[in-house]
Motif scaffolding. Structure first.
Motif, PDB file in Angstrom:
ATOM      1  N   LYS A 170      -2.563  -8.406  12.107  1.00 31.89           N
ATOM      2  CA  LYS A 170      -2.629  -8.458  10.659  1.00 31.89           C
ATOM      3  C   LYS A 170      -1.482  -9.333  10.161  1.00 31.89           C
ATOM      4  O   LYS A 170      -0.350  -8.867  10.032  1.00 31.89           O
ATOM      5  CB  LYS A 170      -2.527  -7.061  10.065  1.00 31.89           C
ATOM      6  CG  LYS A 170      -3.822  -6.274  10.188  1.00 31.89           C
ATOM      7  CD  LYS A 170      -3.735  -4.956   9.472  1.00 31.89           C
ATOM      8  CE  LYS A 170      -5.074  -4.247   9.517  1.00 31.89           C
ATOM      9  NZ  LYS A 170      -5.021  -2.921   8.901  1.00 31.89           N
ATOM     10  N   HIS A 172      -0.740 -10.694   7.277  1.00 37.73           N
ATOM     11  CA  HIS A 172      -0.128 -10.407   5.985  1.00 37.73           C
ATOM     12  C   HIS A 172       0.899  -9.291   6.103  1.00 37.73           C
ATOM     13  O   HIS A 172       2.000  -9.392   5.552  1.00 37.73           O
ATOM     14  CB  HIS A 172      -1.206 -10.033   4.964  1.00 37.73           C
ATOM     15  CG  HIS A 172      -2.128 -11.175   4.640  1.00 37.73           C
ATOM     16  ND1 HIS A 172      -1.680 -12.318   4.017  1.00 37.73           N
ATOM     17  CD2 HIS A 172      -3.454 -11.347   4.855  1.00 37.73           C
ATOM     18  CE1 HIS A 172      -2.694 -13.164   3.854  1.00 37.73           C
ATOM     19  NE2 HIS A 172      -3.780 -12.594   4.367  1.00 37.73           N
ATOM     20  N   PHE A 173       0.532  -8.238   6.823  1.00 39.12           N
ATOM     21  CA  PHE A 173       1.461  -7.128   6.985  1.00 39.12           C
ATOM     22  C   PHE A 173       2.709  -7.581   7.751  1.00 39.12           C
ATOM     23  O   PHE A 173       3.840  -7.267   7.370  1.00 39.12           O
ATOM     24  CB  PHE A 173       0.777  -5.985   7.720  1.00 39.12           C
ATOM     25  CG  PHE A 173       1.704  -4.847   8.081  1.00 39.12           C
ATOM     26  CD1 PHE A 173       2.167  -3.977   7.114  1.00 39.12           C
ATOM     27  CD2 PHE A 173       2.111  -4.665   9.395  1.00 39.12           C
ATOM     28  CE1 PHE A 173       3.028  -2.943   7.430  1.00 39.12           C
ATOM     29  CE2 PHE A 173       2.974  -3.634   9.724  1.00 39.12           C
ATOM     30  CZ  PHE A 173       3.434  -2.772   8.740  1.00 39.12           C
ATOM     31  N   GLU A 230       6.292   0.314   4.428  1.00 37.32           N
ATOM     32  CA  GLU A 230       5.586   0.159   3.162  1.00 37.32           C
ATOM     33  C   GLU A 230       6.452   0.613   1.984  1.00 37.32           C
ATOM     34  O   GLU A 230       6.285   0.139   0.857  1.00 37.32           O
ATOM     35  CB  GLU A 230       4.277   0.966   3.186  1.00 37.32           C
ATOM     36  CG  GLU A 230       3.225   0.433   4.146  1.00 37.32           C
ATOM     37  CD  GLU A 230       2.660  -0.906   3.707  1.00 37.32           C
ATOM     38  OE1 GLU A 230       3.250  -1.578   2.828  1.00 37.32           O
ATOM     39  OE2 GLU A 230       1.606  -1.300   4.241  1.00 37.32           O
ATOM     40  N   ARG A 233       8.248  -2.180   0.490  1.00 38.19           N
ATOM     41  CA  ARG A 233       7.389  -3.050  -0.320  1.00 38.19           C
ATOM     42  C   ARG A 233       7.017  -2.410  -1.651  1.00 38.19           C
ATOM     43  O   ARG A 233       7.069  -3.047  -2.699  1.00 38.19           O
ATOM     44  CB  ARG A 233       6.121  -3.405   0.472  1.00 38.19           C
ATOM     45  CG  ARG A 233       5.161  -4.325  -0.263  1.00 38.19           C
ATOM     46  CD  ARG A 233       4.038  -4.768   0.654  1.00 38.19           C
ATOM     47  NE  ARG A 233       3.181  -3.662   1.051  1.00 38.19           N
ATOM     48  CZ  ARG A 233       2.075  -3.304   0.378  1.00 38.19           C
ATOM     49  NH1 ARG A 233       1.710  -3.976  -0.710  1.00 38.19           N
ATOM     50  NH2 ARG A 233       1.333  -2.308   0.796  1.00 38.19           N
ATOM     51  N   GLU A 263      -2.827   4.286   6.598  1.00 35.82           N
ATOM     52  CA  GLU A 263      -2.934   2.899   6.125  1.00 35.82           C
ATOM     53  C   GLU A 263      -3.997   2.774   5.042  1.00 35.82           C
ATOM     54  O   GLU A 263      -3.793   2.089   4.030  1.00 35.82           O
ATOM     55  CB  GLU A 263      -3.265   1.979   7.305  1.00 35.82           C
ATOM     56  CG  GLU A 263      -3.274   0.512   6.945  1.00 35.82           C
ATOM     57  CD  GLU A 263      -3.474  -0.364   8.164  1.00 35.82           C
ATOM     58  OE1 GLU A 263      -3.655  -1.589   7.977  1.00 35.82           O
ATOM     59  OE2 GLU A 263      -3.442   0.160   9.298  1.00 35.82           O
ATOM     60  N   ASN A 264      -5.144   3.443   5.233  1.00 34.09           N
ATOM     61  CA  ASN A 264      -6.179   3.451   4.199  1.00 34.09           C
ATOM     62  C   ASN A 264      -5.655   4.062   2.910  1.00 34.09           C
ATOM     63  O   ASN A 264      -5.966   3.603   1.803  1.00 34.09           O
ATOM     64  CB  ASN A 264      -7.407   4.232   4.678  1.00 34.09           C
ATOM     65  CG  ASN A 264      -8.314   3.402   5.554  1.00 34.09           C
ATOM     66  OD1 ASN A 264      -8.249   2.178   5.554  1.00 34.09           O
ATOM     67  ND2 ASN A 264      -9.165   4.056   6.311  1.00 34.09           N
ATOM     68  N   VAL A 266      -2.655   4.041   1.791  1.00 29.86           N
ATOM     69  CA  VAL A 266      -1.748   3.104   1.116  1.00 29.86           C
ATOM     70  C   VAL A 266      -2.526   1.965   0.465  1.00 29.86           C
ATOM     71  O   VAL A 266      -2.375   1.692  -0.733  1.00 29.86           O
ATOM     72  CB  VAL A 266      -0.705   2.544   2.111  1.00 29.86           C
ATOM     73  CG1 VAL A 266       0.113   1.429   1.456  1.00 29.86           C
ATOM     74  CG2 VAL A 266       0.212   3.657   2.591  1.00 29.86           C
ATOM     75  N   TYR A 267      -3.376   1.300   1.251  1.00 29.33           N
ATOM     76  CA  TYR A 267      -4.027   0.076   0.773  1.00 29.33           C
ATOM     77  C   TYR A 267      -5.142   0.336  -0.229  1.00 29.33           C
ATOM     78  O   TYR A 267      -5.340  -0.459  -1.150  1.00 29.33           O
ATOM     79  CB  TYR A 267      -4.570  -0.725   1.967  1.00 29.33           C
ATOM     80  CG  TYR A 267      -3.527  -1.605   2.602  1.00 29.33           C
ATOM     81  CD1 TYR A 267      -3.327  -2.914   2.190  1.00 29.33           C
ATOM     82  CD2 TYR A 267      -2.700  -1.115   3.607  1.00 29.33           C
ATOM     83  CE1 TYR A 267      -2.354  -3.719   2.753  1.00 29.33           C
ATOM     84  CE2 TYR A 267      -1.718  -1.897   4.180  1.00 29.33           C
ATOM     85  CZ  TYR A 267      -1.548  -3.201   3.754  1.00 29.33           C
ATOM     86  OH  TYR A 267      -0.571  -3.984   4.310  1.00 29.33           O
ATOM     87  N   HIS A 268      -5.898   1.411  -0.055  1.00 26.37           N
ATOM     88  CA  HIS A 268      -7.026   1.680  -0.939  1.00 26.37           C
ATOM     89  C   HIS A 268      -6.729   2.760  -1.972  1.00 26.37           C
ATOM     90  O   HIS A 268      -7.608   3.128  -2.741  1.00 26.37           O
ATOM     91  CB  HIS A 268      -8.257   2.076  -0.116  1.00 26.37           C
ATOM     92  CG  HIS A 268      -8.651   1.038   0.886  1.00 26.37           C
ATOM     93  ND1 HIS A 268      -9.157  -0.190   0.522  1.00 26.37           N
ATOM     94  CD2 HIS A 268      -8.603   1.033   2.251  1.00 26.37           C
ATOM     95  CE1 HIS A 268      -9.403  -0.912   1.604  1.00 26.37           C
ATOM     96  NE2 HIS A 268      -9.078  -0.194   2.662  1.00 26.37           N
ATOM     97  N   GLN A 271      -1.471   1.513  -3.558  1.00 23.75           N
ATOM     98  CA  GLN A 271      -1.168   0.189  -4.099  1.00 23.75           C
ATOM     99  C   GLN A 271      -2.144  -0.237  -5.190  1.00 23.75           C
ATOM    100  O   GLN A 271      -1.890  -1.201  -5.910  1.00 23.75           O
ATOM    101  CB  GLN A 271      -1.136  -0.848  -2.982  1.00 23.75           C
ATOM    102  CG  GLN A 271      -2.464  -1.340  -2.506  1.00 23.75           C
ATOM    103  CD  GLN A 271      -2.313  -2.553  -1.581  1.00 23.75           C
ATOM    104  OE1 GLN A 271      -1.225  -2.889  -1.136  1.00 23.75           O
ATOM    105  NE2 GLN A 271      -3.403  -3.211  -1.303  1.00 23.75           N
ATOM    106  N   GLN A 309     -12.676   0.480   3.906  1.00 26.93           N
ATOM    107  CA  GLN A 309     -12.207   1.828   4.219  1.00 26.93           C
ATOM    108  C   GLN A 309     -13.286   2.610   4.955  1.00 26.93           C
ATOM    109  O   GLN A 309     -13.023   3.320   5.922  1.00 26.93           O
ATOM    110  CB  GLN A 309     -11.823   2.531   2.923  1.00 26.93           C
ATOM    111  CG  GLN A 309     -11.189   3.890   3.088  1.00 26.93           C
ATOM    112  CD  GLN A 309     -10.787   4.477   1.752  1.00 26.93           C
ATOM    113  OE1 GLN A 309     -11.118   3.942   0.704  1.00 26.93           O
ATOM    114  NE2 GLN A 309     -10.074   5.587   1.781  1.00 26.93           N
TER     115      GLN A 309
END
Length: 352
Positions: A170, A172-173, A230, A233, A263-264, A266-268, A271, A309
């Protein structure tokens, strides 16, 4: 929260059987049916084949085989409502009932059309053909089930490797993490060092054998490394809490099975919220049975799971099924401003 109504994410019962509506599948089915016909006539007539009987038997068997394929195609939406075990029995019941119906129809046609001088219903013919059909249908369904199971398992393994590879690469991460480290080196060197340690732990885990066993304690430690990165960020927008007070952290756990859920979240979830949110993790174990619930803040209007997701959850479900069989489940629920994923498995199902 643990006992709220949830929507299970499971393999559909229809997936255990191949799609018999394709030309290739129909050709194979007709070829196998014809082999059965030839073997039946050889056993009945010996080396000298009665060609008229062969033709009539071929017509009967091919009619039943093709119509049975049509029945299976029509009942696929019904099979999708059951788990794989019940789906097999439902399919078996439909096909045996169809074989019985065809046998009765053939007898009526024989009486009123083909051989009108014979007005006696041959129930022995009906019983014989229905019983023989039930045996052949059972063998065929069992074979197709095993074949589909192998295909699904192979696909799950390929998808798992692909997802693991994607997780390892990944950009970007990784780039965002490295940029954050670069910004912190001179301003906050201790935080930069801590972030590099967290990143190295994640990279070490992602480069390892993702199919091997880990422990609940090790998996959560990995998640904390990820959350720490995270946190740099998202800063104040990300908070998390956990409760493993009623969980045996030494129990085995499938490697990299908890981190994708975090991770899901956080991202979905986090954020996507301008004000940020919280992730709650709770683990409970009874003997070897483990339940882990991951909850994250979401928008109140968010009632559908993101496609990416959903793909991650489905992939994890397939990995769990391959590892634990029927001793595992993964379910999701939308609870107002919270999205919840529940992971359940029995550690005794772990393969050695």
């Amino acid at each position: 929260m643990l006992f709220s109504r949830q929507k299970a994410i499971k393999l559909k019962g229809a997936d255990i059987l191949p799609d018999l509506s394709t030309h290739q599948a129909l050709m194979v089915l007709m070829a196998l049916a014809q082999i059965v016909v030839v073997m039946d006539r050889l056993l009945s007539d010996g080396p000298i084949i009665d060609w008229e009987a062969l033709g009539l038997t071929t017509l009967y068997v091919q009619w039943q085989a093709l119509s049975s394929a049509l029945v299976l195609s029509l009942i696929r939406p019904i099979l999708a409502k059951f788990n794989e075990f019940l789906a097999l029995w439902v399919a078996f019941g439909f096909l045996v009932a169809w074989a019985l119906l065809i046998s009765v129809v053939v007898q009526f046609l024989s009486i009123w059309w083909l051989v009108s001088d014979n007005s006696v219903m041959d129930w022995q013919f009906v019983q014989k053909n229905t019983l023989l059909s039930a045996i052949l249908i059972g063998i065929a369904l069992h074979y197709m089930y095993l074949q589909r199971r192998l295909i699904i398992q192979h696909k799950a393994e390929v998808d798992a490797r692909l997802l693991a590879l994607q997780s390892k690469m990944k950009p970007h991460f990784l780039f965002n993490s490295l940029n954050s480290v670069a910004q912190l080196i001179y301003q906050k060197p201790q935080q930069a060092e801590d972030m590099l340690v967290d990143l190295s732990q994640l990279l070490r885990a992602s480069l390892g054998n993702d199919s091997a066993d880990s422990s609940i304690e090790e998996e959560w430690a990995l998640c904390e490394h990820y959350l720490s990165i995270e946190k740099h960020r998202l800063e104040k927008r990300l908070d998390w809490s956990f409760d493993f007070s009623n969980c045996n952290l030494a129990l085995p756990m499938l490697r990299l099975s908890l981190q994708p859920l975090i991770e899901n979240a956080v991202y979905h979830g986090i954020q996507m919220l301008a004000e940020g949110g919280e992730i709650k993790v709770k683990g409970v174990s009874f003997g070897t049975k483990v339940t882990i619930v991951v909850e994250n803040s979401v928008k109140a209007s968010q009632e559908k799971t993101h496609k990416g997701q959903q793909m991650a959850l489905k992939n994890l479900q397939q990995r769990l099924a391959r590892r634990f069989g029927g001793y595992s489940s993964l379910s999701e629920a939308h609870l107002g401003r919270w999205y919840q994923v529940t992971l359940v498995y029995d550690a005794k199902g772990v393969e050695g």
